[in-house]
Design a protein around this motif. Structure first.
Motif, short mmCIF file in Angstrom:
data_model
loop_
_atom_site.label_atom_id
_atom_site.label_comp_id
_atom_site.label_asym_id
_atom_site.label_seq_id
_atom_site.Cartn_x
_atom_site.Cartn_y
_atom_site.Cartn_z
N MET A 153 10.19 85.99 7.75
CA MET A 153 10.30 87.41 7.47
C MET A 153 9.40 87.79 6.29
O MET A 153 9.53 87.24 5.20
CB MET A 153 11.76 87.76 7.16
CG MET A 153 12.07 89.24 7.09
SD MET A 153 11.83 89.91 5.42
CE MET A 153 13.00 88.94 4.49
N GLY A 154 8.47 88.71 6.54
CA GLY A 154 7.60 89.22 5.48
C GLY A 154 8.15 90.54 4.97
O GLY A 154 7.95 91.57 5.61
N PRO A 155 8.86 90.56 3.84
CA PRO A 155 9.59 91.76 3.44
C PRO A 155 8.70 92.94 3.04
O PRO A 155 9.08 94.09 3.27
CB PRO A 155 10.44 91.29 2.26
CG PRO A 155 9.74 90.08 1.73
CD PRO A 155 9.11 89.43 2.92
N SER A 156 7.53 92.67 2.48
CA SER A 156 6.67 93.78 2.06
C SER A 156 6.14 94.54 3.26
O SER A 156 6.26 95.77 3.36
CB SER A 156 5.53 93.27 1.18
OG SER A 156 6.03 92.78 -0.04
N ALA A 210 9.70 87.05 -4.14
CA ALA A 210 8.78 87.24 -5.26
C ALA A 210 9.34 86.77 -6.59
O ALA A 210 8.60 86.59 -7.55
CB ALA A 210 8.38 88.72 -5.36
N ASP A 211 10.65 86.53 -6.65
CA ASP A 211 11.25 86.07 -7.90
C ASP A 211 12.51 85.27 -7.56
O ASP A 211 13.00 85.31 -6.43
CB ASP A 211 11.58 87.25 -8.82
CG ASP A 211 12.52 88.26 -8.19
OD1 ASP A 211 13.68 87.89 -7.89
OD2 ASP A 211 12.11 89.42 -8.01
N PRO A 212 13.04 84.53 -8.53
CA PRO A 212 14.19 83.68 -8.24
C PRO A 212 15.42 84.43 -7.75
O PRO A 212 16.16 83.93 -6.90
CB PRO A 212 14.46 82.98 -9.57
CG PRO A 212 13.17 83.01 -10.30
CD PRO A 212 12.52 84.30 -9.90
N VAL A 213 15.65 85.63 -8.28
CA VAL A 213 16.82 86.41 -7.86
C VAL A 213 16.71 86.76 -6.37
O VAL A 213 17.67 86.60 -5.60
CB VAL A 213 16.97 87.68 -8.71
CG1 VAL A 213 18.07 88.58 -8.14
CG2 VAL A 213 17.28 87.31 -10.16
N ARG A 214 15.53 87.19 -5.97
CA ARG A 214 15.33 87.56 -4.56
C ARG A 214 15.37 86.32 -3.67
O ARG A 214 15.92 86.35 -2.55
CB ARG A 214 14.00 88.30 -4.40
CG ARG A 214 13.91 89.12 -3.12
CD ARG A 214 14.94 90.21 -3.10
NE ARG A 214 14.84 91.03 -1.90
CZ ARG A 214 15.81 91.83 -1.48
NH1 ARG A 214 16.95 91.91 -2.16
NH2 ARG A 214 15.66 92.55 -0.39
N ALA A 215 14.81 85.23 -4.14
CA ALA A 215 14.85 83.99 -3.37
C ALA A 215 16.29 83.53 -3.14
O ALA A 215 16.65 83.11 -2.04
CB ALA A 215 14.05 82.91 -4.09
N ARG A 216 17.13 83.63 -4.16
CA ARG A 216 18.53 83.25 -4.02
C ARG A 216 19.25 84.17 -3.04
O ARG A 216 20.08 83.73 -2.24
CB ARG A 216 19.21 83.28 -5.38
CG ARG A 216 20.73 83.08 -5.33
CD ARG A 216 21.13 81.80 -4.64
NE ARG A 216 20.67 80.61 -5.34
CZ ARG A 216 20.83 79.37 -4.91
NH1 ARG A 216 21.44 79.16 -3.74
NH2 ARG A 216 20.37 78.34 -5.60
N ALA A 253 9.96 80.80 0.35
CA ALA A 253 8.79 80.59 -0.49
C ALA A 253 8.92 81.44 -1.75
O ALA A 253 9.38 82.59 -1.70
CB ALA A 253 7.52 80.97 0.27
N LEU A 254 8.51 80.88 -2.87
CA LEU A 254 8.61 81.55 -4.17
C LEU A 254 7.22 81.57 -4.79
O LEU A 254 6.57 80.54 -4.92
CB LEU A 254 9.59 80.79 -5.06
CG LEU A 254 9.86 81.35 -6.45
CD1 LEU A 254 10.57 82.70 -6.35
CD2 LEU A 254 10.73 80.37 -7.24
N GLY A 255 6.79 82.75 -5.19
CA GLY A 255 5.45 82.78 -5.77
C GLY A 255 4.87 84.18 -5.78
O GLY A 255 5.61 85.16 -5.71
#
Length: 256
Positions: free
Chosen positions: A174-177, A219-225, A236-238
């Motif tokens: 899933m590509g959220p942007s 894009a950030d740890p909060v969103r990754a979690r 993916a995180l980065g």
């Protein structure tokens, strides 16, 4: 890598995988990321600056650091999907898979016959992954390498079940942007908007229903979690520019 669980095996066992995301075409950056606590490291050819040579060298650095490598290929570049696997990648992420025909083309490029049409030539993959012979490669490669179809448009979302049903598609990414861009009719890029929650959860739920792997970019740890919490097993995180900027900022703040 023979003897270690493959990325595919870990994901099918239900592990949560956090991947680095490297856009800069410098193999030492990919290798450095792989020597951190990431479970996997992906290099990005679509929006990153990688070319086939930097991908080949980056995969080598990632694997020698003990991690599996993934590659996001350019839009529609199914030839590069095959080459990435021949270079030793364990996962290919293909952007803008908007139809069943696109999904089938991805399978054709990434799976050996009779499932797909991938041609023979994995010399670098055999060497990097410690695969002893051609017979072992043929017996294991279709299961041990992953084809991820990116679902990032309204068209793909409408065809989600049909794409997931294509044999040989191992999961959806899933590509959220881009998904927010198309669902808003081009009005905004809002990957973390409240109204994105329903399609994000729907993608994970439908992947689970089909026995496939749900993947996402955070894009950030909060969103990754958040993605992990709602059912995504590969996150993916980065990208790497954020790692560099964050590290510089932390060091400078420590001086002050």
């Amino acid at each position: 890598m023979m003897g270690k669980p493959t990325l595919a095996a870990r994901l099918r066992a239900g592990d949560s995988i956090y991947s680095g995301w490297i856009a800069t075409p410098e193999p030492l950056i990919a290798e450095t990321a792989a020597r951190q606590a990431f479970d996997c490291v992906c290099v990005d050819m679509q929006h990153g600056l990688h070319d086939p040579v930097s991908v080949m060298r980056s995969i080598g650095g990632i694997v020698h650091a003990g991690k599996p490598a993934g590659v996001r290929v350019p839009v529609g570049d199914f030839a590069m999907a095959s080459r990435a696997l021949d270079m030793g990648a364990e996962a290919v992420i293909a952007p803008m898979i908007n139809s069943v025909a696109d999904a089938r083309a991805l399978v054709a490029a990434t799976k050996y016959p009779s499932l797909g049409e991938r041609s023979w030539g994995p010399a670098r993959a055999l060497s990097l992954q410690g695969i002893p012979d051609a017979a072992t490669q043929l017996a294991t490669a279709n299961d041990a390498t992953l084809a991820f179809a990116m679902v990032e448009t309204k068209q793909a979302l409408d065809l989600l079940d049909e794409i997931l049903a294509v044999e040989g598609i191992d999961g959806v990414f899933m590509g959220p942007s881009d998904l927010s861009l198309t669902l808003s009719g081009g009005k905004e890029v809002a990957p973390a908007a409240d109204w994105m929650d329903e399609p994000i959860r729907r993608i994970a739920a439908r992947a689970r229903a089909h026995g496939k792997i749900a993947c996402a970019f955070g894009a950030d740890p909060v969103r990754a979690r958040y993605f992990t919490d709602v059912g995504y097993h590969f996150v993916a995180l980065g990208p790497d520019a954020i790692y560099l900027a964050s590290g510089i900022r932390t060091m400078l703040e420590g001086l002050r």
